[in-house]
Write a protein that holds these residues in place. Sequence first.
Motif, PDB file in Angstrom:
ATOM      1  N   ALA A 376      -0.437  23.917 -22.360  1.00  0.00           N
ATOM      2  CA  ALA A 376      -0.480  23.673 -20.660  1.00  0.00           C
ATOM      3  C   ALA A 376      -0.949  22.100 -20.589  1.00  0.00           C
ATOM      4  O   ALA A 376      -2.023  21.824 -19.954  1.00  0.00           O
ATOM      5  N   GLU A 377      -0.168  21.261 -21.190  1.00  0.00           N
ATOM      6  CA  GLU A 377      -0.828  19.739 -21.136  1.00  0.00           C
ATOM      7  C   GLU A 377      -1.006  19.416 -19.659  1.00  0.00           C
ATOM      8  O   GLU A 377      -1.761  18.480 -19.381  1.00  0.00           O
ATOM      9  N   ALA A 378      -0.095  19.886 -18.857  1.00  0.00           N
ATOM     10  CA  ALA A 378      -0.261  19.545 -17.416  1.00  0.00           C
ATOM     11  C   ALA A 378      -1.584  19.786 -16.841  1.00  0.00           C
ATOM     12  O   ALA A 378      -1.963  18.818 -16.024  1.00  0.00           O
ATOM     13  N   SER A 379      -2.234  20.818 -17.230  1.00  0.00           N
ATOM     14  CA  SER A 379      -3.621  21.207 -16.694  1.00  0.00           C
ATOM     15  C   SER A 379      -4.448  20.005 -17.345  1.00  0.00           C
ATOM     16  O   SER A 379      -5.375  19.713 -16.569  1.00  0.00           O
ATOM     17  N   LEU A 380      -4.517  19.572 -18.367  1.00  0.00           N
ATOM     18  CA  LEU A 380      -5.194  18.696 -18.929  1.00  0.00           C
ATOM     19  C   LEU A 380      -5.084  17.290 -18.280  1.00  0.00           C
ATOM     20  O   LEU A 380      -6.025  16.549 -17.817  1.00  0.00           O
ATOM     21  N   GLU A 381      -3.695  16.887 -17.823  1.00  0.00           N
ATOM     22  CA  GLU A 381      -3.524  15.642 -17.277  1.00  0.00           C
ATOM     23  C   GLU A 381      -4.060  15.867 -15.782  1.00  0.00           C
ATOM     24  O   GLU A 381      -4.483  14.752 -15.263  1.00  0.00           O
ATOM     25  N   LEU A 382      -3.880  17.045 -15.235  1.00  0.00           N
ATOM     26  CA  LEU A 382      -4.483  17.149 -13.838  1.00  0.00           C
ATOM     27  C   LEU A 382      -6.073  16.808 -13.762  1.00  0.00           C
ATOM     28  O   LEU A 382      -6.528  16.099 -13.030  1.00  0.00           O
ATOM     29  N   VAL A 383      -6.834  17.573 -14.850  1.00  0.00           N
ATOM     30  CA  VAL A 383      -8.154  17.266 -14.703  1.00  0.00           C
ATOM     31  C   VAL A 383      -8.567  15.868 -14.862  1.00  0.00           C
ATOM     32  O   VAL A 383      -9.487  15.416 -14.203  1.00  0.00           O
ATOM     33  N   LEU A 384      -7.814  15.202 -15.909  1.00  0.00           N
ATOM     34  CA  LEU A 384      -8.135  13.767 -16.181  1.00  0.00           C
ATOM     35  C   LEU A 384      -7.708  12.971 -14.951  1.00  0.00           C
ATOM     36  O   LEU A 384      -8.724  11.948 -14.584  1.00  0.00           O
ATOM     37  N   GLY A 385      -6.750  13.292 -14.216  1.00  0.00           N
ATOM     38  CA  GLY A 385      -6.359  12.740 -13.195  1.00  0.00           C
ATOM     39  C   GLY A 385      -7.258  12.701 -11.945  1.00  0.00           C
ATOM     40  O   GLY A 385      -7.532  11.829 -11.357  1.00  0.00           O
ATOM     41  N   LYS A 386      -7.903  13.933 -11.592  1.00  0.00           N
ATOM     42  CA  LYS A 386      -9.014  14.028 -10.661  1.00  0.00           C
ATOM     43  C   LYS A 386     -10.373  13.617 -10.987  1.00  0.00           C
ATOM     44  O   LYS A 386     -10.688  12.967 -10.201  1.00  0.00           O
ATOM     45  N   LEU A 387     -10.750  13.547 -12.437  1.00  0.00           N
ATOM     46  CA  LEU A 387     -11.890  12.847 -12.784  1.00  0.00           C
ATOM     47  C   LEU A 387     -11.908  11.211 -12.674  1.00  0.00           C
ATOM     48  O   LEU A 387     -12.838  10.669 -12.515  1.00  0.00           O
ATOM     49  N   THR A 388     -10.654  10.544 -12.820  1.00  0.00           N
ATOM     50  CA  THR A 388     -10.416   9.219 -12.740  1.00  0.00           C
ATOM     51  C   THR A 388      -9.825   8.556 -11.757  1.00  0.00           C
ATOM     52  O   THR A 388     -10.079   7.331 -11.514  1.00  0.00           O
ATOM     53  N   GLY A 389      -9.773   9.549 -10.604  1.00  0.00           N
ATOM     54  CA  GLY A 389      -9.296   9.140  -9.404  1.00  0.00           C
ATOM     55  C   GLY A 389      -7.740   8.736  -9.358  1.00  0.00           C
ATOM     56  O   GLY A 389      -7.207   8.285  -8.337  1.00  0.00           O
ATOM     57  N   ARG A 390      -7.152   9.115 -10.393  1.00  0.00           N
ATOM     58  CA  ARG A 390      -5.589   9.010 -10.332  1.00  0.00           C
ATOM     59  C   ARG A 390      -4.845  10.090  -9.221  1.00  0.00           C
ATOM     60  O   ARG A 390      -4.125   9.510  -8.686  1.00  0.00           O
ATOM     61  N   PHE A 391      -5.278  11.271  -9.187  1.00  0.00           N
ATOM     62  CA  PHE A 391      -4.918  12.002  -8.334  1.00  0.00           C
ATOM     63  C   PHE A 391      -6.120  12.436  -7.275  1.00  0.00           C
ATOM     64  O   PHE A 391      -7.332  12.554  -7.716  1.00  0.00           O
ATOM     65  N   HIS A 392      -5.767  12.551  -5.937  1.00  0.00           N
ATOM     66  CA  HIS A 392      -6.567  12.557  -4.795  1.00  0.00           C
ATOM     67  C   HIS A 392      -6.205  14.227  -4.243  1.00  0.00           C
ATOM     68  O   HIS A 392      -5.281  14.281  -3.644  1.00  0.00           O
ATOM     69  N   PRO A 393      -7.271  15.227  -4.815  1.00  0.00           N
ATOM     70  CA  PRO A 393      -6.919  16.638  -4.103  1.00  0.00           C
ATOM     71  C   PRO A 393      -6.684  16.699  -2.656  1.00  0.00           C
ATOM     72  O   PRO A 393      -7.309  16.051  -1.758  1.00  0.00           O
ATOM     73  N   ALA A 394      -5.724  17.269  -2.382  1.00  0.00           N
ATOM     74  CA  ALA A 394      -5.179  17.303  -0.758  1.00  0.00           C
ATOM     75  C   ALA A 394      -5.102  18.747  -0.361  1.00  0.00           C
ATOM     76  O   ALA A 394      -4.689  18.889   0.918  1.00  0.00           O
ATOM     77  N   MET A 395      -5.318  19.845  -1.156  1.00  0.00           N
ATOM     78  CA  MET A 395      -5.251  20.985  -0.634  1.00  0.00           C
ATOM     79  C   MET A 395      -6.351  21.664  -0.969  1.00  0.00           C
ATOM     80  O   MET A 395      -7.037  21.571  -1.970  1.00  0.00           O
ATOM     81  N   THR A 396      -7.013  22.515   0.079  1.00  0.00           N
ATOM     82  CA  THR A 396      -8.247  23.487  -0.220  1.00  0.00           C
ATOM     83  C   THR A 396      -7.982  24.688   0.422  1.00  0.00           C
ATOM     84  O   THR A 396      -7.689  25.022   1.577  1.00  0.00           O
ATOM     85  N   VAL A 397      -8.313  25.714  -0.562  1.00  0.00           N
ATOM     86  CA  VAL A 397      -8.155  27.212  -0.010  1.00  0.00           C
ATOM     87  C   VAL A 397      -9.357  27.660   0.736  1.00  0.00           C
ATOM     88  O   VAL A 397     -10.409  27.392   0.161  1.00  0.00           O
ATOM     89  N   GLU A 398      -9.047  27.934   1.798  1.00  0.00           N
ATOM     90  CA  GLU A 398     -10.065  28.437   2.629  1.00  0.00           C
ATOM     91  C   GLU A 398     -10.481  30.099   2.425  1.00  0.00           C
ATOM     92  O   GLU A 398     -11.386  30.648   2.412  1.00  0.00           O
ATOM     93  N   ARG A 399      -9.166  30.999   2.428  1.00  0.00           N
ATOM     94  CA  ARG A 399      -9.268  32.362   2.188  1.00  0.00           C
ATOM     95  C   ARG A 399      -7.875  32.947   1.606  1.00  0.00           C
ATOM     96  O   ARG A 399      -6.696  32.369   2.180  1.00  0.00           O
ATOM     97  N   LEU A 400      -8.136  33.467   0.610  1.00  0.00           N
ATOM     98  CA  LEU A 400      -6.731  34.088   0.311  1.00  0.00           C
ATOM     99  C   LEU A 400      -6.860  35.587   0.184  1.00  0.00           C
ATOM    100  O   LEU A 400      -7.978  36.101  -0.579  1.00  0.00           O
TER     101      LEU A 400
END
Length: 538
Positions: A376-400
Amino acid sequence: MARVTILDTLLRDGALSEGVSFTPEDKIEILQLLDRLEIPYLEAGWPYQWPEDLEVFERARELGLKGRLVAFGSTRRPETDPDRDPNLRALLKAETDTVHIYGKAWSLHVEKVLRTTLEENLAMVRETVAYLKELGKEVIFTAEHFYDGCRHDRGYSLEVAAAAVEGGADILVLGDSVGASLMHEVSKGIRSVKEAHPDAVVGFHGHNDMGLAVANAIAAVEAGAEHVQGTIGGYGARTGMTDLSTLIPILKLKMGIDVVSDEALRNLTPVTRAIVNKIGVGDLDYHPFVGYKVFAHRTHSHIAAVLSDPETYEPIPPEAVGNERRLLLPGIARASYLESLAQRLGVDLTGDSAANQRIREELLRLEEAGYTYEDAEASLELVLGKLTGRFHPAMTVERLRLFEVIRGKHQPVVEASLRIQLGSHDEYVAAEGTGPVTTLFEVLLGALREVRSELGPLEDYVCGIKLAAVRVRTFYPRGKQELRARVTVTFSDGARTWSTIGISRDLIQATWQALFDGIEYGLYTKAEAEGIEPPLFK
């Protein structure tokens, strides 16, 4: 060593695999994929057995394929003129320049399956080949059960081979039709026919019932065979046949035979994976050369060795077949290993900055929680992307909310409701399905559909993301006594696939994390590819 030609029979022999079926549209798509490998002969079907294959041949003629289309059939029936035989009539309707005919080379089959005489069978072979040659066809003849026949009546099997040569066969193929031969038997058969017919082009067709199809094909080539038949992915009757995705790189990279160009060989991994995904049967995890794990290295000693010199643990350069090296994550805190891995994902961790130290600490924390990313390398890339500012989280779950209800007397239905923040949008959506995974997936996509107009070029892309696979396993994290669920979800957008993971004491929560991260990753990386600046949602 002489040149070796390849015939791929995925769309004919491969269609005999349990669970495999092709529509005409599937066959056209797969033909185009196979042609990227520059395989000289593409056997597209068996018109007598499957009349719908005639549509495939008609459409395929317009594709401009580099490989030669091949139609498959059998020798004429006993006591039947070739021009009156319904099988041959169907074969000729395919209008291919090359035809592939099989005939029986085992006396047992002649007498008990065909129920005819040994003499008549020889005439069937000779006359069928001669008839097709008179019509201007290139004829490939496969002596079916040649090696089985040799174990019982070697003289007769050789007579069948001689009859095909007398008829004018362009390529004479010896069949190990139940995969029961050993390498020395295959070599002996090739040499025997080559000695009797030195000008004949002799080939090999082998099945994998004993796991020896690729080894037998190599033995055949070493003995002088100039033609090999098989399928990409190894699909075929029963346990399959010679796997061309394994054989081709061996012939080219280990035996020095230019069966395909360097460029075509680099297409091997993406083409094989696309075909296996299209068929939906089979697993490429541990597949030689093109598998996901074949160039994966996990232990510290192996990783250190490969970083020093890849030849220490790799049979070929992975890029030669279009694959890639994967360095996995036990002991992620090792600086040299982490730097190499991050660099491959576009993150430079070579410095001793506070930011780099923070990233290392976060990855170590995740490792201790049980996160490994080999599948699941996409998960690692996602983590690194958020930690380095490459990805900017745009979705926040309020209730499921997720719950199962019963409709009528017995029909269970899973329902989900989600309140989610998408940029400045506060969305509430609901969905239902037959199971929790698909329902969670649909409720998340439903939220994105509510703001499709805000996604710009990604509006249609969102609707094309599909679930490809879900895998679940349980484990105990290092030093913990609490059982965790590890869920891996694979996604596809038609052009690529990616996988993400979720880990939790709760199976549903782990599934939701993997689904959420997978959708985020798909959107972020597609936005990058399209040059869309963040934020995704206004």
